[in-house]
Scaffold this motif. Structure first.
Motif, PDB file in Angstrom:
ATOM      1  N   TYR A 203     -15.069   1.772  -9.999  1.00 59.39           N
ATOM      2  CA  TYR A 203     -16.174   0.806 -10.083  1.00 59.39           C
ATOM      3  C   TYR A 203     -16.629   0.537 -11.518  1.00 59.39           C
ATOM      4  O   TYR A 203     -17.750   0.087 -11.759  1.00 59.39           O
ATOM      5  N   ARG A 204     -15.777   0.784 -12.498  1.00 60.76           N
ATOM      6  CA  ARG A 204     -16.150   0.558 -13.896  1.00 60.76           C
ATOM      7  C   ARG A 204     -16.397  -0.957 -14.123  1.00 60.76           C
ATOM      8  O   ARG A 204     -15.643  -1.794 -13.624  1.00 60.76           O
ATOM      9  N   ILE A 205     -17.380  -1.285 -14.893  1.00 61.59           N
ATOM     10  CA  ILE A 205     -17.751  -2.670 -15.202  1.00 61.59           C
ATOM     11  C   ILE A 205     -17.460  -2.934 -16.663  1.00 61.59           C
ATOM     12  O   ILE A 205     -17.906  -2.192 -17.537  1.00 61.59           O
ATOM     13  N   GLU A 206     -16.686  -3.962 -16.938  1.00 60.25           N
ATOM     14  CA  GLU A 206     -16.359  -4.339 -18.308  1.00 60.25           C
ATOM     15  C   GLU A 206     -17.498  -5.164 -18.915  1.00 60.25           C
ATOM     16  O   GLU A 206     -18.285  -5.795 -18.191  1.00 60.25           O
ATOM     17  N   ASP A 207     -17.584  -5.208 -20.261  1.00 63.84           N
ATOM     18  CA  ASP A 207     -18.646  -5.937 -20.949  1.00 63.84           C
ATOM     19  C   ASP A 207     -18.482  -7.475 -20.788  1.00 63.84           C
ATOM     20  O   ASP A 207     -19.460  -8.215 -20.765  1.00 63.84           O
ATOM     21  N   GLU A 208     -17.271  -7.935 -20.705  1.00 59.61           N
ATOM     22  CA  GLU A 208     -17.022  -9.365 -20.512  1.00 59.61           C
ATOM     23  C   GLU A 208     -15.772  -9.536 -19.672  1.00 59.61           C
ATOM     24  O   GLU A 208     -14.962  -8.628 -19.553  1.00 59.61           O
ATOM     25  N   ASN A 209     -15.638 -10.721 -19.139  1.00 62.18           N
ATOM     26  CA  ASN A 209     -14.537 -10.983 -18.232  1.00 62.18           C
ATOM     27  C   ASN A 209     -13.279 -11.489 -18.945  1.00 62.18           C
ATOM     28  O   ASN A 209     -12.200 -11.494 -18.355  1.00 62.18           O
ATOM     29  N   LEU A 210     -13.448 -11.980 -20.211  1.00 64.07           N
ATOM     30  CA  LEU A 210     -12.313 -12.489 -20.967  1.00 64.07           C
ATOM     31  C   LEU A 210     -11.684 -11.368 -21.766  1.00 64.07           C
ATOM     32  O   LEU A 210     -12.383 -10.460 -22.228  1.00 64.07           O
ATOM     33  N   HIS A 211     -10.394 -11.453 -21.955  1.00 63.03           N
ATOM     34  CA  HIS A 211      -9.747 -10.438 -22.778  1.00 63.03           C
ATOM     35  C   HIS A 211      -8.876 -11.113 -23.827  1.00 63.03           C
ATOM     36  O   HIS A 211      -8.432 -12.263 -23.647  1.00 63.03           O
ATOM     37  N   GLU A 212      -8.688 -10.462 -24.897  1.00 61.48           N
ATOM     38  CA  GLU A 212      -7.990 -11.033 -26.049  1.00 61.48           C
ATOM     39  C   GLU A 212      -6.494 -11.086 -25.772  1.00 61.48           C
ATOM     40  O   GLU A 212      -5.894 -10.112 -25.328  1.00 61.48           O
ATOM     41  N   ASP A 213      -5.939 -12.289 -26.038  1.00 57.25           N
ATOM     42  CA  ASP A 213      -4.502 -12.492 -25.829  1.00 57.25           C
ATOM     43  C   ASP A 213      -3.802 -12.362 -27.166  1.00 57.25           C
ATOM     44  O   ASP A 213      -3.983 -13.182 -28.067  1.00 57.25           O
ATOM     45  N   ARG A 214      -2.998 -11.336 -27.362  1.00 60.46           N
ATOM     46  CA  ARG A 214      -2.307 -11.075 -28.619  1.00 60.46           C
ATOM     47  C   ARG A 214      -0.864 -11.581 -28.495  1.00 60.46           C
ATOM     48  O   ARG A 214       0.062 -10.815 -28.389  1.00 60.46           O
ATOM     49  N   TRP A 215      -0.755 -12.870 -28.521  1.00 59.78           N
ATOM     50  CA  TRP A 215       0.571 -13.449 -28.306  1.00 59.78           C
ATOM     51  C   TRP A 215       1.376 -13.586 -29.572  1.00 59.78           C
ATOM     52  O   TRP A 215       2.581 -13.785 -29.540  1.00 59.78           O
ATOM     53  N   SER A 216       0.687 -13.523 -30.774  1.00 57.61           N
ATOM     54  CA  SER A 216       1.345 -13.748 -32.052  1.00 57.61           C
ATOM     55  C   SER A 216       1.229 -12.518 -32.914  1.00 57.61           C
ATOM     56  O   SER A 216       0.364 -11.667 -32.716  1.00 57.61           O
ATOM     57  N   LEU A 217       2.166 -12.511 -33.947  1.00 58.57           N
ATOM     58  CA  LEU A 217       2.093 -11.402 -34.908  1.00 58.57           C
ATOM     59  C   LEU A 217       0.943 -11.600 -35.867  1.00 58.57           C
ATOM     60  O   LEU A 217       0.500 -10.657 -36.510  1.00 58.57           O
ATOM     61  N   ASP A 218       0.430 -12.771 -35.939  1.00 52.81           N
ATOM     62  CA  ASP A 218      -0.684 -13.064 -36.847  1.00 52.81           C
ATOM     63  C   ASP A 218      -1.973 -12.938 -36.070  1.00 52.81           C
ATOM     64  O   ASP A 218      -2.228 -13.717 -35.132  1.00 52.81           O
ATOM     65  N   PRO A 219      -2.793 -11.969 -36.461  1.00 53.15           N
ATOM     66  CA  PRO A 219      -4.040 -11.762 -35.721  1.00 53.15           C
ATOM     67  C   PRO A 219      -4.955 -12.990 -35.733  1.00 53.15           C
ATOM     68  O   PRO A 219      -5.812 -13.127 -34.859  1.00 53.15           O
ATOM     69  N   ARG A 220      -4.784 -13.839 -36.699  1.00 57.64           N
ATOM     70  CA  ARG A 220      -5.662 -15.021 -36.761  1.00 57.64           C
ATOM     71  C   ARG A 220      -5.399 -15.979 -35.619  1.00 57.64           C
ATOM     72  O   ARG A 220      -6.187 -16.846 -35.328  1.00 57.64           O
ATOM     73  N   LEU A 221      -4.246 -15.785 -35.015  1.00 53.68           N
ATOM     74  CA  LEU A 221      -3.901 -16.695 -33.937  1.00 53.68           C
ATOM     75  C   LEU A 221      -4.277 -16.128 -32.553  1.00 53.68           C
ATOM     76  O   LEU A 221      -3.966 -16.741 -31.535  1.00 53.68           O
ATOM     77  N   TYR A 222      -4.920 -14.940 -32.550  1.00 51.81           N
ATOM     78  CA  TYR A 222      -5.345 -14.384 -31.266  1.00 51.81           C
ATOM     79  C   TYR A 222      -6.472 -15.245 -30.697  1.00 51.81           C
ATOM     80  O   TYR A 222      -7.279 -15.800 -31.426  1.00 51.81           O
ATOM     81  N   TYR A 223      -6.588 -15.183 -29.332  1.00 50.97           N
ATOM     82  CA  TYR A 223      -7.706 -15.880 -28.724  1.00 50.97           C
ATOM     83  C   TYR A 223      -7.962 -15.262 -27.348  1.00 50.97           C
ATOM     84  O   TYR A 223      -7.100 -14.574 -26.798  1.00 50.97           O
TER      85      TYR A 223
END
Length: 225
Positions: A203-223
Motif C-alpha cells: 500500500y505504499r503511496i508515491e509522491d507523484e504519479n508521473l515518472h521520469e523517462d530516461r530514454w536518452s544518454l543526455d540527461p537534458r533530454l529526460y522528461y
C-alpha cells in the motif's frame, strides 16, 4: 686324702651360708674342653640366658656333690652356648669331671642381679606400654570421631548439594520455559513485522504519479510522462 680335702676346700661355694637364689641357677652340658686355654664350652637352653653377659662370674657343680664347685667367668656367648674361662682349670678338674657330655648345675649372682635390673626395666616398660596403650586408644577414638565428623559433614553438604541441585534444575527449567515463551513471542512479532512490511510495500503511496523517462544518454533530454 689330705690333698684332696685341701683342693675341695678351695672350690667350695658355701651354699649353706649363702643360699642361692633360684633364678640364678641354670643347667648346662659340657660341649668342649680346652685345658691348655682354660676354656669350657657349655650348651645351655633357657629363656633368661639373654641376661648373662660377658665377664659375669659363674660357679658350677655336679648335683650329686653340690659342695664341690668350680669358679669361672663368661668369656663369650652365642644363642645356645656359653664360653667359660676357668682360672684354675687343673684344680677344678680334680673336684669336677670336665668331660664332654657331663651335665651340671650353674649359678651366677651376676645373673640374679641382671634379672633384678631386667625386672625393673620390664616394670618400666609395662607402665610405658600401658600409658602408650591408653594414648593409642584415645588417638583411635579421636580418629573414629574424626571419621564420624567427616561423615556428618558429608551428609550435611550432600543434603545442601541435593537442595541446590534441585533449585538449579528448577531455575534452569524456568529459564527454559521463559526462553520458549520468548521464542514464541519473537516468532509472532517477526511474523507480524513481515506482514506489516508486506502491507507497507503493498500500500505504499508515491509522491507523484508521473515518472521520469530516461530514454536518452543526455540527461537534458529526460522528461516525465
Amino acid at each position: 686324702m689330705k690333698e684332696f680335702l685341701l683342693l675341695a676346700t678351695l672350690f667350695v661355694f658355701d651354699s649353706f651360708a649363702v643360699p642361692k637364689e633360684m633364678n640364678g641357677i641354670f643347667s648346662g652340658r659340657i660341649a668342649k674342653v680346652n685345658r691348655s686355654a682354660s676354656l669350657l664350652r657349655v650348651k645351655v637352653d633357657f629363656e633368661n640366658m639373654k641376661y648373662i653377659n660377658k665377664k659375669d662370674k659363674v660357679s658350677f657343680w655336679d648335683e650329686r656333690q653340690p659342695e664341690l664347685q668350680c669358679q669361672a667367668h663368661v668369656l663369650g656367648k652365642s644363642n645356645n652356648y656359653l664360653l667359660l674361662k676357668i682360672p684354675e682349670i687343673r684344680r677344678c678338674a680334680q673336684v669336677v669331671a670336665l668331660t664332654p657330655g657331663m651335665y651340671y648345675r650353674f649359678f651366677s649372682q651376676d645373673l640374679v642381679n641382671n634379672l633384678k635390673m631386667g625386672r625393673e626395666l620390664v616394670d618400666i616398660l609395662v607402665k610405658k606400654k600401658l600409658a602408650l596403650g591408653g594414648s593409642l586408644s584415645r588417638k583411635k577414638k579421636e580418629l573414629d570421631n574424626h571419621i564420624e565428623k567427616v561423615n556428618a559433614v558429608n551428609m550435611r553438604y550432600k543434603l545442601l548439594r541435593d537442595k541446590l541441585e534441585a533449585e538449579w534444575r528448577d531455575e534452569i527449567a524456568a529459564l527454559e520455559e521463559d526462553r520458549l515463551t520468548t521464542v514464541k513471542e519473537y516468532k509472532d512479532v517477526e511474523a507480524r513485522l513481515l506482514d506489516a512490511e508486506h502491507k507497507l510495500e503493498k500500500y505504499r503511496i508515491e509522491d507523484e504519479n508521473l515518472h521520469e523517462d530516461r530514454w536518452s544518454l543526455d540527461p537534458r533530454l529526460y522528461y516525465k510522462k
